[in-house]
Design a protein around this motif. Structure first.
Motif, PDB file in Angstrom:
ATOM      1  N   LEU A   1      -3.212   4.127   1.674  1.00 31.76           N
ATOM      2  CA  LEU A   1      -1.827   4.103   2.038  1.00 31.76           C
ATOM      3  C   LEU A   1      -1.032   4.905   1.089  1.00 31.76           C
ATOM      4  CD1 LEU A   1      -1.564   0.509   3.098  1.00 31.76           C
ATOM      5  CD2 LEU A   1      -2.090   2.416   4.633  1.00 31.76           C
ATOM      6  N   ARG A   2       0.496   5.133   0.962  1.00 30.70           N
ATOM      7  CA  ARG A   2       1.362   5.590   0.064  1.00 30.70           C
ATOM      8  C   ARG A   2       1.396   4.545  -0.927  1.00 30.70           C
ATOM      9  NH1 ARG A   2       6.472   7.765   2.947  1.00 30.70           N
ATOM     10  NH2 ARG A   2       6.499   5.667   4.011  1.00 30.70           N
ATOM     11  N   GLY A   3       1.635   5.404  -2.111  1.00 31.38           N
ATOM     12  CA  GLY A   3       2.002   4.520  -3.356  1.00 31.38           C
ATOM     13  C   GLY A   3       0.776   3.877  -3.979  1.00 31.38           C
ATOM     14  N   ASN A   4      -0.501   4.679  -3.794  1.00 34.27           N
ATOM     15  CA  ASN A   4      -1.677   4.300  -4.486  1.00 34.27           C
ATOM     16  C   ASN A   4      -2.288   2.917  -3.864  1.00 34.27           C
ATOM     17  OD1 ASN A   4      -3.787   5.033  -6.014  1.00 34.27           O
ATOM     18  ND2 ASN A   4      -3.156   3.877  -7.802  1.00 34.27           N
ATOM     19  N   LYS A   5      -1.867   2.546  -2.752  1.00 37.95           N
ATOM     20  CA  LYS A   5      -2.338   1.260  -2.190  1.00 37.95           C
ATOM     21  C   LYS A   5      -3.372   1.602  -1.029  1.00 37.95           C
ATOM     22  CE  LYS A   5       2.013  -1.243  -2.466  1.00 37.95           C
ATOM     23  NZ  LYS A   5       2.966  -1.812  -1.649  1.00 37.95           N
ATOM     24  N   GLN A   6      -4.025   0.787  -0.693  1.00 35.68           N
ATOM     25  CA  GLN A   6      -5.194   0.659   0.373  1.00 35.68           C
ATOM     26  C   GLN A   6      -4.907  -0.424   1.228  1.00 35.68           C
ATOM     27  OE1 GLN A   6      -8.680   0.916  -2.484  1.00 35.68           O
ATOM     28  NE2 GLN A   6      -9.069   2.874  -1.525  1.00 35.68           N
ATOM     29  N   GLN A   7      -5.661  -0.145   2.444  1.00 37.18           N
ATOM     30  CA  GLN A   7      -5.441  -1.177   3.635  1.00 37.18           C
ATOM     31  C   GLN A   7      -7.152  -1.288   3.990  1.00 37.18           C
ATOM     32  OE1 GLN A   7      -2.478  -1.368   6.601  1.00 37.18           O
ATOM     33  NE2 GLN A   7      -4.376  -0.759   7.937  1.00 37.18           N
ATOM     34  N   ILE A   8      -7.481  -2.655   4.226  1.00 39.74           N
ATOM     35  CA  ILE A   8      -8.912  -2.972   4.741  1.00 39.74           C
ATOM     36  C   ILE A   8      -8.501  -2.876   6.357  1.00 39.74           C
ATOM     37  CG2 ILE A   8     -10.767  -4.474   5.379  1.00 39.74           C
ATOM     38  CD1 ILE A   8     -10.272  -5.218   2.135  1.00 39.74           C
ATOM     39  N   THR A   9      -9.129  -2.271   7.279  1.00 43.67           N
ATOM     40  CA  THR A   9      -8.835  -2.295   8.769  1.00 43.67           C
ATOM     41  C   THR A   9     -10.064  -2.912   9.560  1.00 43.67           C
ATOM     42  OG1 THR A   9      -7.545  -0.351   8.467  1.00 43.67           O
ATOM     43  CG2 THR A   9      -7.876  -1.027  10.719  1.00 43.67           C
ATOM     44  N   VAL A  10     -10.081  -3.889   9.993  1.00 46.65           N
ATOM     45  CA  VAL A  10     -11.031  -4.473  10.895  1.00 46.65           C
ATOM     46  C   VAL A  10     -10.891  -4.034  12.235  1.00 46.65           C
ATOM     47  CG1 VAL A  10     -12.119  -6.477  11.500  1.00 46.65           C
ATOM     48  CG2 VAL A  10     -11.265  -6.284   9.368  1.00 46.65           C
ATOM     49  N   THR A  11     -12.010  -3.359  12.991  1.00 49.39           N
ATOM     50  CA  THR A  11     -11.777  -2.838  14.206  1.00 49.39           C
ATOM     51  C   THR A  11     -12.918  -3.500  15.302  1.00 49.39           C
ATOM     52  OG1 THR A  11     -13.637  -1.163  13.770  1.00 49.39           O
ATOM     53  CG2 THR A  11     -11.101  -0.450  13.500  1.00 49.39           C
ATOM     54  N   GLU A  12     -13.642  -4.343  14.646  1.00 48.19           N
ATOM     55  CA  GLU A  12     -14.648  -5.105  15.501  1.00 48.19           C
ATOM     56  C   GLU A  12     -15.003  -6.393  14.742  1.00 48.19           C
ATOM     57  OE1 GLU A  12     -18.002  -2.632  16.575  1.00 48.19           O
ATOM     58  OE2 GLU A  12     -16.810  -1.354  17.643  1.00 48.19           O
ATOM     59  N   VAL A  13     -15.032  -7.630  15.361  1.00 56.28           N
ATOM     60  CA  VAL A  13     -15.537  -8.768  14.725  1.00 56.28           C
ATOM     61  C   VAL A  13     -16.710  -9.369  15.376  1.00 56.28           C
ATOM     62  CG1 VAL A  13     -13.047  -9.351  14.149  1.00 56.28           C
ATOM     63  CG2 VAL A  13     -13.901 -10.120  16.412  1.00 56.28           C
TER      64      VAL A  13
END
Length: 821
Positions: free
Chosen positions: A255-267
């Motif tokens: 993501l912007r601002g040196n951030k990250q995101q964990i995205t879960v697409t299947e559980v």
């Protein structure tokens, strides 16, 4: 009561309660095992599911027609076949429509049929249902005597004991259920893969499990995910029982601002998504993990998505590993493949399920072929009669006109032209427009077609090869129509999850204190700065032996005089205000009554390369590498042995830590109670394991013992204390450097009356004052610079009045107050 007065027709039996209960519970168990909770190995259906499909098909509630109210389907099932509660029927109906529970839904539903978040479906009066297209394959040819039919509960209608099942539903949609003494848990599989395995098994009846697993590598959950552990899958396919790990499919987005995101697409399969999101958010709120800023459920009509937004510079992989271990982002799945096979519940493996299904399909095709053959033969017989009748049409018409009625006409045709009764009935019923040349041609064509069909049916019934061809052709047709890509990824090995401490523990500076009597605490820097350092909550006679500013990510090693090592990560030490006492070490680990903490060390990591130098009072010494003393799993409940003591009275008197490069420069200095001192290179002390005693450090007399050990250099100065209260400062160079295990040299002047004996000695550090502890738990401060250096043969100067202050017990460099940044 006399026999005359006994009621007629009544029979009383004497039975024990044990027999009655056993018999009744046995009947009950058999009923719920066979008639409620477990699926049949042939069609993979429980009775309620089978009755729902059969009833809806019978009522014409099929995929090519309009939807009907679910309440109507439930009512028909309950009224005709399943005399149980409507809620259980509707629940079964719903499950067969939920595409996150079953791989190939057998029911199509309009309206709210529940959700992955655990939401209940709408009431049956609001929803509409019909059979799906693939469900029609389960019921195909049921009207051709392909399966056994039995009377329903009130003997008014017939219902099937099993469905024809043109595809192996048990594996494809799986099954779950609990009955008396049995439970089943069969995961869903990919339709195309299972049909390919069946095709291979038809051609190779003795196929091995490994060859079948080339086609069916593992489950294919409707929710996708990653299945780990091929050994567990193989064991399950072999024995019916096995375990695997199912984890979510995730990715890490920038993501912007040196951030990250964990995205879960299947559980994982059967995980409640809403509860999963709630649990992750609780972890964020309770700060069990540092670095999660927000958790969002972004699931929409385009698919499932959970967004876990992280703070700047957070360890995304570390946080993800923590979530795998502590939430249902990763779950254990246990195979327990139990099905009804030949009227008995059995644990069944992959090959057993496939073989049983093929046996069922062979039976279905055979029965269908017999039915079709009989029908074709019957029709052929009629067609032959009609063709014959048309060839002598005038005589037939004349005979019929001369007859009194239909029955008389039939009898006359049978008698005069040798027609059978069925042929004569068909001729009499023949309509006039059929008496044309065209119809004769059509009849001849039909006769040829019937002959061909009869020949084919007879070949199928007589030749097993032809039967196998039919099976393969029909399975391939199903595969072509309904095959779809695999959703679950199979991985051979279960990934090991390693969670870094930095993920779960914030890196904070704290003040840690360990007292001589075994009290332990950590305080915030603010609490320490706001208090008087002397006001540390300890009892008057207790004092701190270790006080340091450390990080919550550091590690504390506490060594006792009885050879036990107590380990604690700093973040696990009880947090307390500086004015509070803290917790006693015995609350965590039991210590002996005379056991005390001798020395405490703090380390930044558990990967240090140095060694500990350990000396005992009975004359042993050793080096033990740091790696040999790293904590095990049980460090919270029991101490680790770092020194094996030779006798009951033996104890450790000194322990120090050296880095790899110090070993070549440091010297060992030992002093005994009788006033002997021995100095030699540290290199002479060998390295041995934690549960060893070590080598001889000093050659002691019978009643003599080592009072202390210090690591020194030639230019160091030491201070020693005698039991008579004398203090002596002496240069290390006064003691000659020799070798290990010798007697040593005298460092006191021997007196004939009341001689001096050494109680302790230490290496002096700059101008730091020395603190003496006495037997009366009093302390006495000494400034070493006030005392000139003495020779080996001096007894020093008296500084303590033993009559008023007590006998000196030990020396230590007086600690100075911490100055925190």
């Amino acid at each position: 009561m006399s026999e005359a007065n006994e009621p007629t027709g009544q029979k009383i039996e004497d039975l024990t309660l044990e027999d009655i209960m056993g018999d009744r519970f046995g009947r009950y168990s058999k009923s719920i095992i066979q008639e409620r909770a477990l699926p049949d190995i042939r069609d993979g259906l429980k009775p309620v599911q089978r009755r729902i499909l059969f009833s809806m098909n019978k009522d014409g509630n099929t995929y090519e027609k309009a939807f009907r109210k679910s309440a109507k389907a439930v009512g028909n099932v309950m009224g005709n076949f399943h005399p149980h509660g409507d809620s259980s029927i509707y629940e079964a109906l719903n499950r067969m429509s939920q595409d996150w529970k079953v791989r190939e839904p057998l029911i199509e539903m309009h309206g709210n049929n529940g959700s992955m978040d655990g939401d209940p479906p709408a009431a049956m009066r609001y929803t509409e249902a019909r059979l799906s297209k693939i469900a029609s394959e389960m019921l195909q040819d049921i009207d051709k005597d392909t399966v056994d039919m039995v009377l329903n509960f009130d003997d008014t209608e017939y219902e099937p004991t099993v469905l024809p099942a043109r595809f192996p539903n048990l594996l494809i949609n799986g099954a779950t259920g609990i009955s008396a003494g049995y439970a089943t848990n069969i995961p869903p599989h990919n339709l195309g893969e299972v049909l390919d395995a069946l095709d291979y098994l038809i051609m190779h009846p003795n196929a091995s499990l490994d060859s079948l697993m080339q086609f069916v590598p593992g489950p294919d959950f409707p929710t996708g995910g990653i299945a780990q552990g091929k050994d567990g899958i193989r064991k399950a396919y072999e024995t019916g029982k096995g375990k695997i790990v199912v984890r979510s499919k995730t990715r890490i987005d920038d993501l912007r601002g040196n951030k990250q995101q964990i995205t879960v697409t299947e559980v994982p399969y059967e995980v409640n998504k809403a509860q999963l999101v709630k649990k992750i958010d609780e972890i964020r709120l309770l700060k069990k993990v540092e670095g999660i800023s927000e958790v969002r459920d972004e699931t929409d009509r385009n698919g499932l998505q959970i967004a876990i937004e992280l703070k700047r510079d957070a360890d995304a992989n570390g946080i993800l590993n923590y979530l795998f271990k502590n939430t249902e982002l990763q779950v254990n799945y246990s195979f327990n493949m139990v099905a009804i096979n030949h009227m008995r519940p059995e644990h069944v493996g992959l090959k057993t399920i496939l073989t049983s299904y093929l046996e069922h399909q062979s039976d279905v095709v055979t029965r269908r072929t017999k039915y079709d053959l009989k029908k074709a033969l019957d029709r052929q017989h009629i067609v032959e009669g009609l063709i014959k009748a048309l060839s002598i049409l005038d005589q037939v018409i004349k005979t019929i006109r001369a007859s009194k009625n239909r029955r008389d006409a039939r009898d006359n045709l049978v008698a005069q032209y040798e027609f059978s009764e069925r042929q004569a009935d068909a001729i009499v019923a023949l309509q006039l427009y059929r008496l044309t040349n065209t119809d004769v041609t059509e009849l001849q064509r039909e006769h040829d077609s019937l002959a061909k069909q009869i020949e084919e049916d007879q070949r199928i019934l007589e030749d097993p090869k032809e039967l196998r061809k039919v099976l393969r052709r029909e399975l391939k047709a199903i595969a072509k129509e309904y095959r779809n890509p695999r959703r679950t990824e199979i991985q051979d090995e279960i990934a090991e999850i390693q969670i870094k401490t930095t993920v779960t523990v914030p890196d904070e500076q704290v003040v840690v204190m360990v007292s001589r009597d075994g009290y332990l605490k950590r305080s915030g820097v603010r609490s320490y700065n706001a208090s008087d350092p002397e006001d540390n909550g300890l009892k008057d006679e207790d004092f701190s032996i270790f006080t340091a500013e450390l990080s919550t990510l550091d590690h504390l090693f506490m060594f006792t005089n009885k050879g036990n090592l107590i380990y604690r990560p700093i973040h696990e030490i009880a947090d307390a205000k500086w004015k509070e006492t803290g917790e006693h070490i015995s609350q965590m680990i039991g210590l002996a009554g005379d056991e005390r903490i001798l020395k405490t060390f703090a380390f930044k990591s558990l990967n240090e390369t140095g060694a500990f130098v350990i000396a005992t009072n009975d004359g042993y010494i050793k080096q033990t590498s740091f790696a040999d003393l790293t904590p095990g799993r049980s460090y919270r409940s029991k101490a680790m042995t770092y020194e094996k003591l030779k006798s009951d009275g033996a104890e450790v008197v000194a322990i120090d830590y050296v880095t790899a490069d110090q070993e070549t420069t440091e010297q060992v200095l030992l002093m005994s109670y009788d006033g002997l001192a021995l100095r030699y290179p540290l290199e002479e002390v060998s390295t041995s394991g934690a549960r060893s005693t070590g080598v001889k450090s000093m050659n002691l007399g019978d009643e003599d013992y080592v009072v202390n050990m210090q690591l020194v250099h030639d230019d160091d100065t030491v201070a020693l204390m005698t039991q008579r209260g004398a203090f002596k400062r002496m240069a290390v160079s006064e003691i000659p450097e020799t070798s290990r295990a010798r007697k040593g040299v005298i460092v006191l002047r021997e007196l004939k009356r009341d001689p001096h004996r050494i109680v302790d000695f230490i290496r002096l550090v700059g101008n730091s004052p020395v603190e003496v502890l006495t037997s009366r738990k009093k302390t006495h401060d000494i400034l070493p610079t006030d005392h000139s250096e003495s020779s080996r043969y001096s007894n020093g100067s008296f500084v303590i009045d033993v009559d008023t202050e007590g006998t000196p017990v030990s020396l230590r460099i007086k600690p100075i107050d911490l100055v925190l940044s």
